[in-house]
Enzyme design. Sequence first.
Site, short mmCIF file in Angstrom:
data_model
loop_
_atom_site.label_atom_id
_atom_site.label_comp_id
_atom_site.label_asym_id
_atom_site.label_seq_id
_atom_site.Cartn_x
_atom_site.Cartn_y
_atom_site.Cartn_z
N CYS A 104 37.80 10.69 22.98
CA CYS A 104 36.73 11.82 22.73
C CYS A 104 35.44 11.44 23.69
CB CYS A 104 36.54 12.64 21.53
SG CYS A 104 35.29 13.84 21.71
N ASP A 208 44.49 18.10 33.62
CA ASP A 208 44.58 18.88 34.99
C ASP A 208 46.20 19.60 34.98
OD1 ASP A 208 42.27 18.19 35.25
OD2 ASP A 208 42.88 16.99 37.25
#
Length: 330
Positions: A104, A208
């Site tokens: 994160c 992606d």
Amino acid sequence: MQLGRFTLAKGASLAPMAGATDTTMRRLCAAHGAVCTVSEMVSAKALTMGDKKSPRLMAGGGGDAPFGVQLFGAQPDVMAEAARLICDMRGKMPFDFIDINMGCPAPKIAGPGAGSALLKDPPLAGAIARAVRDAAPADVPVTVKLRIGWDADTMTGLEVARRCADAGAALLTVHGRTRAEMYNPGIHPEEIAKIKAAVDIPVLANGDVTDAESALALLAATGCDGVAVGRGAMGNPWLFGQIAAAMECREVPPPPSLHERFRVLRRHIYDMCEDKGEYIAMQQARTHAAWYMHGLRGAATLRRECCGMLHFTDLDRVIEHAWELQRETR
């Protein structure tokens, strides 16, 4: 691909996302073919201090797919205690594995030394993985989600991955950007490939993936065992079935019809209201509903309307307007 006692089917897992992968989202994605799901981040420190909100993040399971609880923290002993606590809760809040967040990039997570900040200290990252592995029962696999490095000068993802594998991690999910890159520009599949080649445990590539074609391309570029999908699944749970079909060399299902898109959207938000109550759910539903409008005529206007929703009936008005806007193209 093996994860503890589970054999995961070919396909994509649902990557954990704070504020997104709640109970409703996990069930929905599992129903559409996600091979496993992971909770929103749970603070190990908050959990050990008796915080009442933390257990809610992992309640509800993950539908029909194996479900993991993701922990974040910067201290091995606290992470170990949190792992023991959630394992003691398995009777009331079942889960199948524990995932450690080492990726994160958010300042409030990385600032105190957790999440992607662990990439700056590979020995500590390995110690945390070892502490959680030792604290959890043998039948609870421990997995790790990480990035390829902290920044261009601190490409430590490979070392962290090796240390986590040596500590007993059963699977790694690797996001192909550094912390400094956050979510832009494009990912670096060659760095994920280096990590995959360096460890003897399954690795999922992340970043992606927006359709079946990009999933296959990422697998080919990295040699990984599967992919994990995060933002690509927002407003698009059908992506999991499409990726599974592509990986199994079957015909990829077409995008959903407009009717199906709105049917699933309505059910998604309805179930959120059932799970959390209308007041809380509709605040969070604004983001989810806006994603379902992606690519539609008048999407910007529709997203603004989603941001103003207060009640479930407001969603029906947004959907009705969306239908009207699409009819104008016929």
